[in-house]
Design a protein around this motif. Sequence first.
Motif, PDB file in Angstrom:
ATOM      1  N   ALA A 132       0.816  -1.215   0.000  1.00 57.22           N
ATOM      2  CA  ALA A 132       0.000   0.000   0.000  1.00 57.22           C
ATOM      3  C   ALA A 132       0.851   1.267   0.000  1.00 57.22           C
ATOM      4  O   ALA A 132       0.315   2.376   0.089  1.00 57.22           O
ATOM      5  N   ALA A 133       2.166   1.118  -0.099  1.00 58.23           N
ATOM      6  CA  ALA A 133       3.053   2.281  -0.040  1.00 58.23           C
ATOM      7  C   ALA A 133       2.908   3.147  -1.287  1.00 58.23           C
ATOM      8  O   ALA A 133       2.502   2.674  -2.355  1.00 58.23           O
ATOM      9  N   SER A 134       3.250   4.413  -1.145  1.00 54.18           N
ATOM     10  CA  SER A 134       3.219   5.334  -2.283  1.00 54.18           C
ATOM     11  C   SER A 134       4.573   6.013  -2.423  1.00 54.18           C
ATOM     12  O   SER A 134       5.291   6.215  -1.442  1.00 54.18           O
ATOM     13  N   VAL A 135       4.909   6.363  -3.651  1.00 52.98           N
ATOM     14  CA  VAL A 135       6.185   7.024  -3.925  1.00 52.98           C
ATOM     15  C   VAL A 135       6.055   8.509  -3.602  1.00 52.98           C
ATOM     16  O   VAL A 135       5.177   9.190  -4.127  1.00 52.98           O
ATOM     17  N   ARG A 136       6.914   8.988  -2.717  1.00 52.73           N
ATOM     18  CA  ARG A 136       6.969  10.426  -2.462  1.00 52.73           C
ATOM     19  C   ARG A 136       8.030  11.086  -3.328  1.00 52.73           C
ATOM     20  O   ARG A 136       7.838  12.215  -3.791  1.00 52.73           O
ATOM     21  N   HIS A 137       9.146  10.398  -3.528  1.00 48.57           N
ATOM     22  CA  HIS A 137      10.243  11.011  -4.289  1.00 48.57           C
ATOM     23  C   HIS A 137      11.068   9.913  -4.941  1.00 48.57           C
ATOM     24  O   HIS A 137      11.255   8.835  -4.367  1.00 48.57           O
ATOM     25  N   LEU A 138      11.550  10.190  -6.136  1.00 54.75           N
ATOM     26  CA  LEU A 138      12.537   9.302  -6.749  1.00 54.75           C
ATOM     27  C   LEU A 138      13.528  10.143  -7.537  1.00 54.75           C
ATOM     28  O   LEU A 138      13.201  11.220  -8.048  1.00 54.75           O
ATOM     29  N   ARG A 139      14.732   9.628  -7.602  1.00 52.10           N
ATOM     30  CA  ARG A 139      15.800  10.335  -8.306  1.00 52.10           C
ATOM     31  C   ARG A 139      16.770   9.313  -8.880  1.00 52.10           C
ATOM     32  O   ARG A 139      17.157   8.361  -8.199  1.00 52.10           O
ATOM     33  N   VAL A 140      17.138   9.510 -10.122  1.00 52.46           N
ATOM     34  CA  VAL A 140      18.186   8.712 -10.757  1.00 52.46           C
ATOM     35  C   VAL A 140      19.224   9.690 -11.278  1.00 52.46           C
ATOM     36  O   VAL A 140      18.875  10.683 -11.932  1.00 52.46           O
ATOM     37  N   GLU A 141      20.495   9.429 -10.984  1.00 51.63           N
ATOM     38  CA  GLU A 141      21.523  10.343 -11.468  1.00 51.63           C
ATOM     39  C   GLU A 141      22.830   9.618 -11.715  1.00 51.63           C
ATOM     40  O   GLU A 141      23.060   8.508 -11.230  1.00 51.63           O
ATOM     41  N   ARG A 142      23.652  10.293 -12.475  1.00 56.21           N
ATOM     42  CA  ARG A 142      24.953   9.731 -12.805  1.00 56.21           C
ATOM     43  C   ARG A 142      25.887   9.795 -11.603  1.00 56.21           C
ATOM     44  O   ARG A 142      25.852  10.729 -10.812  1.00 56.21           O
ATOM     45  N   ALA A 143      26.718   8.785 -11.509  1.00 59.15           N
ATOM     46  CA  ALA A 143      27.827   8.777 -10.559  1.00 59.15           C
ATOM     47  C   ALA A 143      29.051   8.409 -11.379  1.00 59.15           C
ATOM     48  O   ALA A 143      29.518   7.277 -11.358  1.00 59.15           O
ATOM     49  N   GLY A 144      29.524   9.368 -12.160  1.00 50.66           N
ATOM     50  CA  GLY A 144      30.576   9.081 -13.126  1.00 50.66           C
ATOM     51  C   GLY A 144      30.009   8.265 -14.276  1.00 50.66           C
ATOM     52  O   GLY A 144      29.042   8.660 -14.925  1.00 50.66           O
ATOM     53  N   THR A 145      30.570   7.097 -14.507  1.00 50.48           N
ATOM     54  CA  THR A 145      30.092   6.232 -15.591  1.00 50.48           C
ATOM     55  C   THR A 145      28.964   5.318 -15.142  1.00 50.48           C
ATOM     56  O   THR A 145      28.420   4.563 -15.946  1.00 50.48           O
ATOM     57  N   ARG A 146      28.604   5.363 -13.863  1.00 49.16           N
ATOM     58  CA  ARG A 146      27.547   4.506 -13.332  1.00 49.16           C
ATOM     59  C   ARG A 146      26.300   5.336 -13.023  1.00 49.16           C
ATOM     60  O   ARG A 146      26.315   6.552 -13.098  1.00 49.16           O
ATOM     61  N   LEU A 147      25.228   4.645 -12.657  1.00 49.73           N
ATOM     62  CA  LEU A 147      23.991   5.304 -12.256  1.00 49.73           C
ATOM     63  C   LEU A 147      23.647   4.905 -10.826  1.00 49.73           C
ATOM     64  O   LEU A 147      23.888   3.772 -10.405  1.00 49.73           O
ATOM     65  N   SER A 148      23.074   5.839 -10.094  1.00 51.54           N
ATOM     66  CA  SER A 148      22.556   5.553  -8.758  1.00 51.54           C
ATOM     67  C   SER A 148      21.107   6.018  -8.705  1.00 51.54           C
ATOM     68  O   SER A 148      20.675   6.842  -9.511  1.00 51.54           O
ATOM     69  N   ALA A 149      20.359   5.484  -7.750  1.00 52.58           N
ATOM     70  CA  ALA A 149      18.951   5.850  -7.622  1.00 52.58           C
ATOM     71  C   ALA A 149      18.579   5.967  -6.152  1.00 52.58           C
ATOM     72  O   ALA A 149      19.159   5.305  -5.287  1.00 52.58           O
ATOM     73  N   HIS A 150      17.597   6.810  -5.900  1.00 48.48           N
ATOM     74  CA  HIS A 150      17.029   6.969  -4.555  1.00 48.48           C
ATOM     75  C   HIS A 150      15.517   6.992  -4.708  1.00 48.48           C
ATOM     76  O   HIS A 150      14.979   7.781  -5.492  1.00 48.48           O
ATOM     77  N   VAL A 151      14.842   6.112  -4.000  1.00 47.35           N
ATOM     78  CA  VAL A 151      13.378   6.059  -3.996  1.00 47.35           C
ATOM     79  C   VAL A 151      12.919   6.220  -2.556  1.00 47.35           C
ATOM     80  O   VAL A 151      13.382   5.500  -1.669  1.00 47.35           O
TER      81      VAL A 151
END
Length: 472
Positions: A132-151
């Motif tokens: 039943a959870a809902s997304v409040r925030h998400l972010r995907v961004e570069r970390a040099g040649t890699r990608l990171s995400a925060h949900v």
Amino acid sequence: MSVLAALLDRSLERMAEAAADVRLFDREAIRQASDVWDNNLFPLFWAASTSNAGRRERRARTVLEWMAGFGERRRAWMTEQAAIAGYDIEPLLPPAKAQTPGRDYRGHVMTPQCRLTRHNVDELIPDYDLAAASVRHLRVERAGTRLSAHVQLVADRRFAVDEAAPPALLDVWLDDVTDIAFDLSDTKGAILHTGAREVGISLGPAGRFRAAGGEYRLDDRSWHLSTNGRRTDATTPARTSRSNPPRPPGADLDPDAHAAARLLHHAMLELRSVRYAAHADDVPVTRLCEVFAGAGEAILAAGSQRGARRREAAFLDVIRSWAHQGDPDITRWIATVLGDRAGRPDIIDTPRPAQRTTPSLDDGSPVSRMPSQAVLVMAAWTATHTDYGTERPAAAQLHLALPPRNDDTTSAPWRLRTVGCADPDTFRLRTDAFQGPGRLVRVGKPTTARGLDLHQGALHVTTGAGRSAPVT
């Protein structure tokens, strides 16, 4: 002491590397390296400020132990960066302490940060209804040649609370992201995935993020009432006066050493401000790192001078050399910091601002226009929510690396640009949005929703509210 100085110099090198090409901009690396020195710069100056070599080394070791005491992440960062600089610091540090949950000011046990493993998720699920959870925030961004995400999820509790409490938030961080799919129909319901080679999170009917590894942490002031919280509380020592963090090592610095420390500390705070995504493109990371390059070695040389008068004169020379290495804008910034923050307007003269002329509309200068291509550096979406009693509208935010103006790709470096909008009607993000330079297209008509499209729909954002800044 040479290890401590090398860590400072390596931090500046790391930040310069992270910002050298904004198409591979690593905002987290800059934040992490600058944050180390928030409460460690003044101890470093204290350690360096003696001509007695034995005393200097004892002080430096005390500072290194203090720095490493801020958790396993900090210690790992120090070990990694020192190794790159050619030093092994483990023999200089006490054995690492096991990480245990702490207690807040009320004495309630606090939630630890956990690896995304099957065992940890199995302990989480009985207390929180992720379906039943809902997304409040998400972010995907570069970390040099890699990608990171925060949900960030708003998760319903399955246990009773004894007071009106703010909603429980579950933050999930993913490293080395390999698969991304999200749009605004994927904001309800979540499943955490764990595996030996891949972890991730599924959102709504079709949203997904897959990565090589990840962590999560609950932000819930009522966690101590949960099943897992009660179990942790039973094995966590009570809070005592010794639970308060110790004060940083050191003593008052002489005036010129203090001015140098205050200036460099403020530079680190300026660099750390990249953590505010809306202003990341305003921080002159490269120029600040160029000005203060070699600061650790310079501080060590100045502090080692015999006699207070010689030391103070050497620190004055260090400050002036920093000012002379900067362009006029940076030199004015240094003069302002010395005057306003260090109370020392006497050290350097403030350069006069350059006279600016407004170009004529018919002087033949090319008109700025939307670039034909861009590289996606960061994409974020935030749901409508209440924050400390204030209603916050839904929002989308992008970091775009743009080619030199007028698409002159042969000379000037690419530029970082922050673009945001309120109440997006569409927010679609796919893995291919981060594949590199792509055709940037303005979509919609002035009378309807307007937005941007990159890589043929891999990133597609529209809004009727308009963008926060033109893309030029």
